[in-house]
Design a protein around this motif. Structure first.
Motif, mmCIF file in Angstrom:
data_model
loop_
_atom_site.group_PDB
_atom_site.id
_atom_site.type_symbol
_atom_site.label_atom_id
_atom_site.label_comp_id
_atom_site.label_asym_id
_atom_site.label_seq_id
_atom_site.Cartn_x
_atom_site.Cartn_y
_atom_site.Cartn_z
ATOM 1 N N ILE B 24 1.095 7.454 9.076
ATOM 2 C CA ILE B 24 1.622 7.801 7.586
ATOM 3 C C ILE B 24 1.387 6.335 7.031
ATOM 4 O O ILE B 24 0.762 6.451 5.817
ATOM 5 C CB ILE B 24 2.974 7.983 7.690
ATOM 6 N N LEU B 25 1.537 5.062 7.848
ATOM 7 C CA LEU B 25 1.434 3.854 6.953
ATOM 8 C C LEU B 25 0.107 3.544 6.803
ATOM 9 O O LEU B 25 -0.115 3.168 5.621
ATOM 10 C CB LEU B 25 2.153 2.996 7.851
ATOM 11 N N GLY B 26 -0.646 3.860 7.716
ATOM 12 C CA GLY B 26 -2.107 3.456 7.845
ATOM 13 C C GLY B 26 -2.729 4.265 6.576
ATOM 14 O O GLY B 26 -3.420 3.912 5.986
ATOM 15 N N ILE B 29 -1.723 2.628 3.350
ATOM 16 C CA ILE B 29 -2.447 1.455 3.126
ATOM 17 C C ILE B 29 -3.955 1.309 2.751
ATOM 18 O O ILE B 29 -4.562 0.608 2.135
ATOM 19 C CB ILE B 29 -2.024 0.499 4.301
ATOM 20 N N PHE B 30 -4.663 2.118 3.647
ATOM 21 C CA PHE B 30 -6.179 2.281 3.805
ATOM 22 C C PHE B 30 -6.637 2.901 2.551
ATOM 23 O O PHE B 30 -6.118 4.124 2.357
ATOM 24 C CB PHE B 30 -6.603 2.648 5.030
ATOM 25 N N VAL B 40 4.026 -1.771 -0.204
ATOM 26 C CA VAL B 40 4.476 -0.314 -0.020
ATOM 27 C C VAL B 40 5.983 -0.403 -0.073
ATOM 28 O O VAL B 40 6.706 0.635 -0.629
ATOM 29 C CB VAL B 40 4.066 0.165 1.572
ATOM 30 N N ILE B 41 6.557 -1.472 0.642
ATOM 31 C CA ILE B 41 8.301 -1.507 0.617
ATOM 32 C C ILE B 41 8.448 -1.820 -0.939
ATOM 33 O O ILE B 41 9.444 -1.168 -1.406
ATOM 34 C CB ILE B 41 8.328 -2.522 1.535
ATOM 35 N N ILE B 56 0.649 3.856 -4.840
ATOM 36 C CA ILE B 56 1.458 4.237 -3.560
ATOM 37 C C ILE B 56 2.303 5.378 -3.746
ATOM 38 O O ILE B 56 2.423 6.590 -3.315
ATOM 39 C CB ILE B 56 2.273 2.827 -3.469
ATOM 40 N N ARG B 57 3.015 5.444 -4.989
ATOM 41 C CA ARG B 57 4.114 6.293 -5.355
ATOM 42 C C ARG B 57 3.541 7.637 -5.618
ATOM 43 O O ARG B 57 3.839 8.686 -5.104
ATOM 44 C CB ARG B 57 5.046 5.852 -6.340
#
Lengths: 350, 334
Positions: B24-26, B29-30, B40-41, B56-57
């Motif tokens: 999910i993070l990847g 990010i990519f 992201v944070i 991102i959102r």
């Protein structure tokens, strides 16, 4: 009257003509011609059948001449040729695979030809959406694609021989892959007649020109004649490998040859009309019901039926929802999918 | 099976979940816009309207979550179908369920001008149910009943029929084409988070119910006689299985369009891993299915950058060799 009429050309070619088959062919010829005339006469502009005949023999009004010779005739000829090619290809495949459910679209050959055509159009298009090489090469590309897929499927299904079940399953897998690749190529590449690409993939003869006719006609005629001449090998193939060998037939060589003819027929059809589905499946079955399963009669009869199917599908597609055009492939699927299911039902205990 | 003891299975599942979260993070990010982990944070703690934060959102997060949920649902749907039909090639794509849902949605858009997501879901459920029912019914004819071959053939015939209908409708109604073309391609890109939120309650309920029927499914997967002999209500189990498939596959198609092969690939990887107990198969399928679709989606962004490959194409390219392998190996479920 005798049941059979033997025909011999010296020592190199002979076959038995079944009188019943001969009569069936004559009837089909008449039906096809009727459908042909109807197809020329119907459309946005109705042209009475008598006027159609007049134009075909070189007379008639100027507008009628224009509509018929520039728009309707090339399209109709392509529709018939495509139907014939697909039907003959299906008949060959059903013979060599010995499976009533085999047909070029189901085992992925149509899909392979489609990928090749889209690749060809993507690679040889320039920025202006025009082709950089002659469109005459298109059927060749489709043929190569169809052949590669046919051998790929056959090879992958090989495991101490080829079982029909495995062949059909692997064909379904490969045709899904081919669809995905076609979608990909359509997104990536600048494609000549791009707006039509999506419709073309469903199978349509819309926008056929005399150029297309001059390319496809020799291709189809040579291959259909070849199919007809090879039909006695097909009869042997259908008996099974052992029996055919016992009768002195070179089974493997002939099978490869027949497979080539079949992929070439499919390639020619797909190059000009996209993936018109189920014609290759239905026509040989209908033909078998009419004249039995000897290929000498089966091939021409299925070719006529294939021609009529595509011609009728195209006629309905361009008249019923006029002014919109529904691709012929939609209607062949409409009849073909239920027919396929019927075949499945009929062969349920196989 | 590779993971024999319950401990090993729990450990495997935990590792899977960690990879799942990493994916999910990847997936966030990519991509074309470069993004770092701290961004992201920040996007959720100190939102500053910057381009990256908006990406991102509004794009990456919905996309990652959609891929995760859809991948998981398709894999579980595949596992249920394979248990129900005892056929390792059964999956929503091959059996025409996706095509059926697709056709119904396109019909709704072009003939009845329905465009709201709430309606889409129910229509997709209906389409999935219709296709599943027809295919199941057709392939049950004959002495041997439901044979793997007949199931696949009937499925592909129905899929061909439905997709031709869809094409025909799209030709007749070009406006509908604009509205549904993005959806028909099968992609998790550009989906509003709201789409996902609409289907999530149904899909979530289906996941939970799947865990409850895992035991009866075990018996059913061995054979109907066995299940009956063990005193089970076969009809009830089958009906719940069918319902789950329809919700999981129909819901997925409603959000992401037809995405194939996840339902074939994942259960066939999971079974050698954890054995034939569906109490393990279902959670493993959910985790690995999510991972596969996210991984396919991320790689789809890089292959022909700056354009994107539709993720349905990616899964087909990954899945076909797998399909062929199973077809060659034979139809055993092991």
């Amino acid at each position: 009257m005798k049941k059979y009429l033997p025909i011999r050309f010296k020592n190199w070619f002979s076959f038995l003509l079944d009188w019943k088959a001969f009569l069936t062919i004559v009837v089909l010829l008449v039906l096809t011609l009727t459908l042909l005339i109807a197809s020329i006469s119907l459309g946005d502009m109705r042209i009475p059948p008598l006027d159609v005949m007049r134009v075909l023999f070189g007379g008639g009004e100027e507008t009628q001449q224009l509509v018929i010779t520039s728009f309707r005739l090339p399209r109709i000829i392509i529709a018939m040729l495509v139907g014939m090619c697909l039907a003959a290809a299906g008949a060959i495949l059903q013979g060599i695979i010995r499976n009533p459910l085999a047909s070029p679209d189901i085992i992925g050959i149509t899909g392979g030809a489609g990928v090749a055509v889209v690749t060809f159009l993507a690679v040889f298009s320039n920025e202006n959406n025009a082709l950089t090489v002659s469109i005459h090469w298109l059927p060749l590309a489709a043929f190569i694609g169809a052949t590669l897929v046919a051998f790929l499927v056959y090879g992958l299904a090989w495991k101490n021989g080829v079982s029909p079940v495995r062949l059909v399953l692997i064909g379904i897998g490969i045709s899904t892959l081919a669809q995905a690749l076609t979608t990909l190529l359509m997104i990536v590449g600048p494609i000549y007649r791009a707006s039509q690409a999506n419709i073309w993939l469903t199978g349509t003869v819309y926008g056929s020109t005399w150029d297309d006719v001059t390319i496809l006609t020799p291709w189809a005629l040579v291959l259909l004649t070849a199919t007809f001449l090879l039909s006695r090998n097909l009869n042997l193939q259908e008996l099974g490998d052992e029996m055919a060998k016992g009768l002195g037939s070179r089974v493997q060589v002939q099978r490869v040859g027949l497979l080539f003819v079949s992929t070439a027929l499919t390639g020619g059809a797909v190059a000009f009309a996209g993936g018109i589905g189920f014609v290759g499946l239905m026509s040989p079955h209908i033909a078998r019901n009419l004249v039995g399963s000897a290929f000498g009669a089966l091939i021409p009869v299925s070719a006529f039926i294939g021609a009529m199917l595509v011609l009728a599908a195209d006629l309905v597609g361009r008249t019923v929802f006029s002014p919109l055009e529904v691709p012929a492939g939609v209607f062949t699927a409409l009849i073909g999918a239920p027919y396929f299911i019927y075949l499945l039902f009929k062969n349920r205990n196989l | 099976m590779i993971l024999k003891s319950p401990k090993a299975k729990v450990a495997g599942l935990l590792i899977g979940m960690i990879v799942f979260v990493a994916c999910i993070l990847g997936s966030i990010i990519f991509g074309y816009t470069s993004i770092t982990f701290s961004m992201v944070i920040d996007a959720y703690t100190q939102f500053d309207q910057s381009n990256e934060h908006l990406v991102i959102r509004n794009e990456r997060m919905p996309r990652a979550l959609t891929a995760a949920v859809i991948g998981a649902s398709l894999a579980v749907a595949g596992a249920i179908m394979q248990a129900l039909t005892r056929n390792p090639l059964a999956s929503p794509g091959i059996l025409g369920v996706n095509a059926g849902a697709g056709f119904f949605v396109v019909t709704a858009v072009s003939l009845f001008s329905i465009t709201s997501m709430q309606h889409f879901i129910w229509i997709a459920f209906l389409g999935a149910a219709t296709a599943a029912f027809i295919v199941y019914f057709l392939s049950s004819f004959g002495k041997e009943g439901l044979s793997p071959m007949k199931l696949v053939l009937a499925g592909s015939a129905m899929a061909a029929l439905f997709s031709s209908f869809t094409q025909g409708l799209l030709v007749l109604n070009e406006q509908a084409l604009d509205e549904v073309l993005f959806w028909l391609a099968g992609s998790v890109q550009g989906r509003d988070i709201e789409y996902l939120l609409y289907v999530l309650p149904y899909i979530g309920a289906a996941w939970i119910l799947a865990m409850f029927i895992a035991r009866p499914v075990n018996a059913l997967a061995i054979g109907e006689d066995v299940a009956a002999g063990l005193g089970q209500k076969i009809g009830l189990t089958k009906l719940s299985c069918a319902l789950l498939v329809i919700v999981l596959a129909g819901g997925s198609v409603a959000v992401a369009g037809p995405i194939g092969f996840i339902g074939i690939v994942i259960p066939n990887i999971v079974r050698p891993l954890v054995g034939l107990d569906h109490r393990w198969i279902f959670p493993y399928c959910a985790v690995l299915g999510g991972i596969l679709l996210m991984a396919a989606d991320v790689s789809a962004r890089f292959i022909i950058m700056p354009q994107e490959v539709p993720v349905g194409v990616m899964t087909a390219v990954i899945g076909t060799p797998f399909f062929i392998y199973i077809a060659r190996r034979g139809m055993s479920m092991k």
